[in-house]
Design a protein around this motif. Structure first.
Motif, PDB file in Angstrom:
ATOM      1  N   ARG A 214       0.829  -1.197   0.000  1.00 21.75           N
ATOM      2  CA  ARG A 214       0.000   0.000   0.000  1.00 21.75           C
ATOM      3  C   ARG A 214       0.865   1.251   0.000  1.00 21.75           C
ATOM      4  NH1 ARG A 214      -5.117   1.228   1.864  1.00 21.75           N
ATOM      5  NH2 ARG A 214      -5.914  -0.745   1.142  1.00 21.75           N
TER       6      ARG A 214
ATOM      7  N   GLY B 167       2.298   2.022  -3.424  1.00 21.13           N
ATOM      8  CA  GLY B 167       1.372   2.478  -4.442  1.00 21.13           C
ATOM      9  C   GLY B 167       0.638   3.746  -4.078  1.00 21.13           C
TER      10      GLY B 167
ATOM     11  N   THR C 256      -0.628   7.315  -3.630  1.00 23.38           N
ATOM     12  CA  THR C 256      -0.371   8.380  -4.578  1.00 23.38           C
ATOM     13  C   THR C 256      -0.617   9.777  -4.024  1.00 23.38           C
ATOM     14  OG1 THR C 256      -1.162   6.858  -6.251  1.00 23.38           O
ATOM     15  CG2 THR C 256      -0.787   9.117  -6.935  1.00 23.38           C
TER      16      THR C 256
ATOM     17  N   SER D 273       4.397   6.650  -8.270  1.00 23.80           N
ATOM     18  CA  SER D 273       2.978   7.016  -8.388  1.00 23.80           C
ATOM     19  C   SER D 273       2.798   8.534  -8.437  1.00 23.80           C
ATOM     20  CB  SER D 273       2.162   6.390  -7.266  1.00 23.80           C
ATOM     21  OG  SER D 273       2.802   6.554  -6.033  1.00 23.80           O
TER      22      SER D 273
ATOM     23  N   GLY E  56      -4.702  -5.187  -4.267  1.00 22.44           N
ATOM     24  CA  GLY E  56      -3.409  -4.595  -3.938  1.00 22.44           C
ATOM     25  C   GLY E  56      -2.857  -3.698  -5.029  1.00 22.44           C
ATOM     26  N   ILE E  57      -3.557  -3.613  -6.153  1.00 22.64           N
ATOM     27  CA  ILE E  57      -3.049  -2.780  -7.254  1.00 22.64           C
ATOM     28  C   ILE E  57      -3.208  -1.307  -6.906  1.00 22.64           C
ATOM     29  CG2 ILE E  57      -3.662  -2.036  -9.587  1.00 22.64           C
ATOM     30  CD1 ILE E  57      -3.432  -4.690 -10.529  1.00 22.64           C
ATOM     31  N   PRO E  58      -2.141  -0.525  -7.052  1.00 21.34           N
ATOM     32  CA  PRO E  58      -2.226   0.899  -6.702  1.00 21.34           C
ATOM     33  C   PRO E  58      -3.344   1.584  -7.479  1.00 21.34           C
ATOM     34  CG  PRO E  58       0.030   0.279  -7.178  1.00 21.34           C
ATOM     35  CD  PRO E  58      -0.813  -0.894  -7.538  1.00 21.34           C
ATOM     36  N   SER E  59      -4.061   2.486  -6.806  1.00 21.16           N
ATOM     37  CA  SER E  59      -5.220   3.096  -7.447  1.00 21.16           C
ATOM     38  C   SER E  59      -4.824   3.925  -8.661  1.00 21.16           C
ATOM     39  CB  SER E  59      -5.977   3.954  -6.434  1.00 21.16           C
ATOM     40  OG  SER E  59      -5.128   4.927  -5.875  1.00 21.16           O
ATOM     41  N   ILE E  60      -3.611   4.456  -8.632  1.00 23.06           N
ATOM     42  CA  ILE E  60      -3.184   5.276  -9.773  1.00 23.06           C
ATOM     43  C   ILE E  60      -3.094   4.420 -11.039  1.00 23.06           C
ATOM     44  CG2 ILE E  60      -0.690   4.963  -9.349  1.00 23.06           C
ATOM     45  CD1 ILE E  60      -1.987   8.312 -10.379  1.00 23.06           C
TER      46      ILE E  60
ATOM     47  N   ALA F 125      -6.735   9.563  -6.963  1.00 22.40           N
ATOM     48  CA  ALA F 125      -5.784   9.168  -8.007  1.00 22.40           C
ATOM     49  C   ALA F 125      -6.446   8.610  -9.267  1.00 22.40           C
ATOM     50  CB  ALA F 125      -4.774   8.181  -7.437  1.00 22.40           C
TER      51      ALA F 125
END
Ligand SMILES: Nc1ncnc2c1ncn2[C@@H]1O[C@H](COP(=O)(O)OP(=O)(O)O)[C@@H](O)[C@H]1O
Ligand SMILES: [Mg+2]
Lengths: 316, 273, 297
Positions: A239, A242, A244, A269, C123-127, C223
């Motif tokens: 977390r 990633g 941002t 990010s 778990g994937i980054p929101s961006i 994001a």
């Protein structure tokens, strides 16, 4: 109700439409589940194919050089990759003891039950605060408040590379602190759940031979909960990598590399948030390369988290 | 069947290890045991018998303050150990548990090596002698040394159920308590392991006060000097709740030979429970 | 009284206990402090700007040295619209996927992959979700030739909601006793009837709890929106608004926090106030429902 039994159950054989509905519903649910697979593979392929051109052009050099120049078409993301790793690792190091300590306070009977429940609720509400609001708070409240402290640290410990520049506002250090706040709820609540799952007989065994509260916690209860806690720490690391918005707002988005934690920096990010909307040409592909690196980083951390939870929990 | 008056104490010839004085214990408002007067003789084996749910475990766990771990467990009355009220606010429960050890119904070894299972307790109790010797001595006393001596570094959880339980007994002996509490230590075990544990208890008898809960009448008869029979009666709370009380306490010979109460006789002869 | 049993403050063991207690409680204090401070500032700084115009007016574009930067009416509406679009996409897919995992999956490699994929997707980054929708929907103008749009923003958010909804549906359905299921099947109900009239209604509360948490998370996300829904200084206009850029509270906070003008900054605080109130409400509601479920067990 009539007493005549025959003729009441005309639907002994299911009608075709009923059978169709049954099958259609199952197929529909399979289709819905497949969306996850399609999305996951789609995102991965999309990022990889977008990055393909840059991967071919810059290769591994991209990972270790810091030049980011759309004019001369020279791209290297070391600065952002370094920023991603240093901010997430540092924030984990700060958040782990804080989070586990809090989880222990919530699960063991150090404080009265009412207080513990309130603390638990507060930790969960902390998770509900959106990162953009934390970013706003970091810009206008936290960073100005902490700056004198940073300046003092720089003054006395400036010889140490990590503290070697004068704090001017946004930078890696405040970004790390805001990340700490963001991942604390994850570490705390996962540790709390793991501690709660330690079976009562094991606690009784420890207390039964005259262990004090903390020798029971440190020698018996924590080791028994370690798989869940370790998994939670890895999830929090993913977390943090990633994350941002809050980071973008307070890290300074500098393209130049600097060892100092007080200097403005960048993360993958943050770079994507800042540049992706207006990028074109080979810059898009270079950004996708960065996105690809971020995907690989978070993916491996998340897979490791799942693996650890499975692997270590077998032991107990 | 009324329990409000203290049961006449027939063991005045013995020294007293633990004395319950009008003790009532409840879980979140539901009484589990009420108005208990009971003196456990020192240096003897006392068996607690009775139908399940009558509060035997509750009584046992009150003696070493194990009930402290259950948040809504409340205790009224006084329990004396060597002249101290165990529930006096000045008492340190850790000290109590170091003198009054406990063996639980389910074997619960630590997920550590066999050696560490013993050494851990000894160490936190400040043992400074030869640890190897202590481990060997304790395992021998608990009659599990022969099965363990070649794999002291293996996890305690890798042993069989009966061996695990004897390891737990060894762990308890290693901290040299005055009193050992055992809560149905054989209920999860096969007959052979049960016999071995009974032999162990016979061994320990000479040095310790032992209080043991058991469901097995023969076992109570074989190993104990005194027997306390608990029973449960309905309470008029409209919810069909039950509360436990001490029905009869005497030398084991008397309880099994010529019980004073009819209900004791019925229970022992298997009419209910 | 036996002196050996008395609690002694000053022996080594109890001093260590005391120190560790103190450290743990201090850590706990440090953990809850940010929540208190953030809430405090948002409520004070945002609260003092609360007025009717905030809800009815449009934000002023930055640059004007105005005393007030206007209102956030379109951003509130925008957040509601985008989150609704995301929910309309994610809830059926998520509940459907959860039903598959809990009721149909037999532990084969497909269902294992879906479970694994759900965890990975969460778990994937929101961006990255934003980048994905930007690349596939916005830049290709695949939806009626529109680029930035509330529809694209909703899609990006739905990617983030999906794993939460699948997981809570799956777990909620698994809590339903198998006897209930067998009972229904034994009286000849089809699997479809069993699921829709027995198991789903029984698991209704935990599923709704999960959906509410997912909605709350999506409503606060920024994001994925910054290059999908973008931002707008105007009210959404009728049905075309789905194909046009749209304002949202979170993007407004992001944009206006970084402006050098005080009036805009203050509007960002006001928007934070509204957003936090909305999210806390959703979260507490979810928690309340969850508590009811546990009590009914
Ligand atoms: N942890 C607990 N919480 C609430 N009630 C309990 C707990 N432990 C025991 N009880 C209740 O107390 C009563 C006595 O239980 P217990 O002492 O375990 O009986 P026994 O060991 O004789 O079978 C029972 O009615 C039981 O339901
Ligand atoms: Mg019992």
């Amino acid at each position: 109700m009539s007493n005549d039994q025959s003729g009441q159950y005309e639907l002994r054989r299911r009608t075709d439409s009923e059978r169709f509905l049954d099958r259609a519903f199952r197929d529909l649910s399979i289709t819905m589940a497949s969306v996850v697979a399609v999305l996951l593979i789609g995102i991965f392929l999309f990022v990889f194919s977008g990055a393909f051109e840059s991967i071919g052009r810059y290769g591994l050099k991209y990972l270790v050089t810091s030049e980011w120049n759309p004019v001369s078409d020279q791209y290297g993301a070391f600065n952002a990759i370094y920023g991603t790793i240093i901010t997430s690792l540092t924030s984990i190091c700060v958040a782990v003891p804080l989070g586990i300590g809090t989880a222990i306070v919530i699960t063991e009977d150090i404080l009265p039950k009412k207080i513990r429940e309130t603390i638990g609720l507060m930790v969960e509400l902390l998770a509900a605060i959106p990162s953009v609001v934390l970013g706003l708070w970091a810009i206008f409240v936290m960073e100005p408040f902490l700056r004198p402290i940073f300046i003092a640290v720089n003054h006395y410990f400036g010889w140490f590379p990590f503290f070697s520049t004068k704090p001017i506002g946004p930078g890696i250090m405040p970004a790390t602190l805001i990340l700490v706040i963001m991942i604390l709820p994850i570490i705390t609540s996962i540790s709390r759940d793991s501690l709660n799952q330690v079976p009562l007989p094991l606690r009784e065994a420890a207390y039964g031979i005259g262990a004090t509260r903390w020798s029971a916690i440190l020698h018996i209860i924590l080791p028994a909960a370690i798989s869940g806690i370790a998994g939670g720490i890895l999830l929090a690391l993913g977390r943090a990598m990633g994350e941002t918005m809050a980071v973008t707002m307070i890290i300074g988005n500098s393209l130049n590399f600097n060892w100092s934690l007080f200097a403005p920096g960048n993360t993958i990010s943050a770079m994507l948030a800042n540049q992706f909307g207006e990028a074109d040409g080979s810059q898009v592909s270079s950004l996708m390369y960065a996105a690809f690196v971020l995907m690989i980083l978070t993916l491996s951390v998340n897979i490791a988290a799942q693996y650890i939870v499975k692997r270590l929990s077998l032991k107990y | 069947m009324n329990t409000s008056a203290p049961i006449e104490n027939l063991i005045s010839k013995e020294k007293i290890a633990i004395a319950f004085e009008n003790v009532s214990i409840s879980y979140g408002g539901n009484e589990a045991i009420k108005n208990l007067y009971l003196n456990f003789p020192k240096g003897k084996v006392t068996a607690l018998i009775g139908p399940s749910g009558c509060g035997k475990s509750t009584v046992l766990r009150a003696i070493n303050r194990m009930n402290d771990l259950i948040p809504d467990c409340k205790i009224k009355g006084r329990i004396f150990y060597e002249g101290s009220d165990l529930y006096d606010p000045n008492i340190d429960p850790v000290e109590v548990r170091r003198r009054i050890g406990m063996v639980f119904q389910q074997p619960n070894p630590f997920p550590k090596s066999i050696y560490e299972n013993i050494a851990f307790g000894a160490r936190i109790n400040g043992y400074s002698g030869n640890m190897d010797k202590l481990v060997e001595k304790s395992l021998k006393k608990a009659a599990v040394w022969d099965e363990c001596k070649d794999k002291l570094n293996k996890s305690g959880c890798s042993l069989s159920g009966g061996q695990q339980q004897r390891l737990c007994i060894a762990r308890t002996i290693a901290i040299r308590p005055d009193i050992i509490l055992m809560d149905e230590p054989c209920s999860a075990l096969d007959p052979i392991s049960t016999l071995k544990i009974e032999e162990t208890i016979h061994e320990l008898k000479n040095n310790y006060t032992i209080i043991i809960v058991t469901h097995n009448m023969q076992q109570a008869y074989r190993i104990s000097d005194y027997t306390a029979f608990f029973n449960a009666e309905n309470v008029d709370d409209g919810e069909g709740g039950k509360v436990g009380y001490l029905a009869e306490f005497n030398e084991t010979e008397t309880i099994f030979g010529s019980p004073k109460q009819k209900i004791t006789k019925d229970y022992i002869s298997g009419k209910f429970g | 009284m036996n002196q050996d049993l008395i609690y002694k403050k000053s022996i080594k063991r109890n001093i260590i206990e005391f120190l560790l207690n103190t450290i743990a409680i201090t850590f706990t204090f440090i953990v809850v402090l940010p929540l208190v401070l953030v809430l405090f500032y948002v409520l004070i700084k945002g609260g003092e700007q609360l007025n009717f115009a905030l809800f009815t007016q449009l934000p002023e574009p930055p640059g004007d040295d105005l005393l007030s930067a206007g209102g956030i009416g379109n951003a509130i509406l925008g957040t509601i619209i985008v989150t609704t679009i995301a929910s309309i996409i994610a809830i059926p897919i998520g509940v459907g996927g959860g039903i598959y995992l809990a009721e149909y999956a037999k532990g084969g490699s497909f269902s294992k992959f879906i479970r694994f994929g759900t965890n990975i997707l969460s778990g994937i980054p929101s961006i990255i979700a934003g980048v994905f929708i930007y690349g596939t929907i916005v830049s290709t103008k695949i939806i009626f030739g529109s680029s930035f749009s509330s529809l694209a923003g909703g899609m990006a958010l739905s990617i983030l909601m999906l794993p939460t909804i699948i997981k809570t549906t799956d777990e909620g359905l698994k809590l339903v006793s198998d006897n209930l299921r067998k009972g229904a099947l034994c009286v000849g109900a089809s699997k479809f009837t069993t699921i829709t009239s027995i198991t789903l209604p029984t698991a209704f509360r935990p599923i709704v709890t999960g959906i509410l948490l997912a909605v709350a998370r999506a409503a606060g996300e920024t994001a994925p929106l910054i290059f999908t829904a973008l931002f707008s200084f105007y009210w959404p206009q009728g049905s075309e608004s789905f194909l046009e850029p749209i304002a949202s509270l979170s993007v407004l906070i992001y944009n206006f926090a970084l402006e050098p003008y005080k009036a805009q900054n203050e509007l960002a605080w006001a928007a934070s106030f509204i957003l936090i109130i909305l999210l806390l409400f959703l979260n507490l509601l979810a928690r309340y429902l969850n508590k009811l479920t546990i009590q009914n067990k």
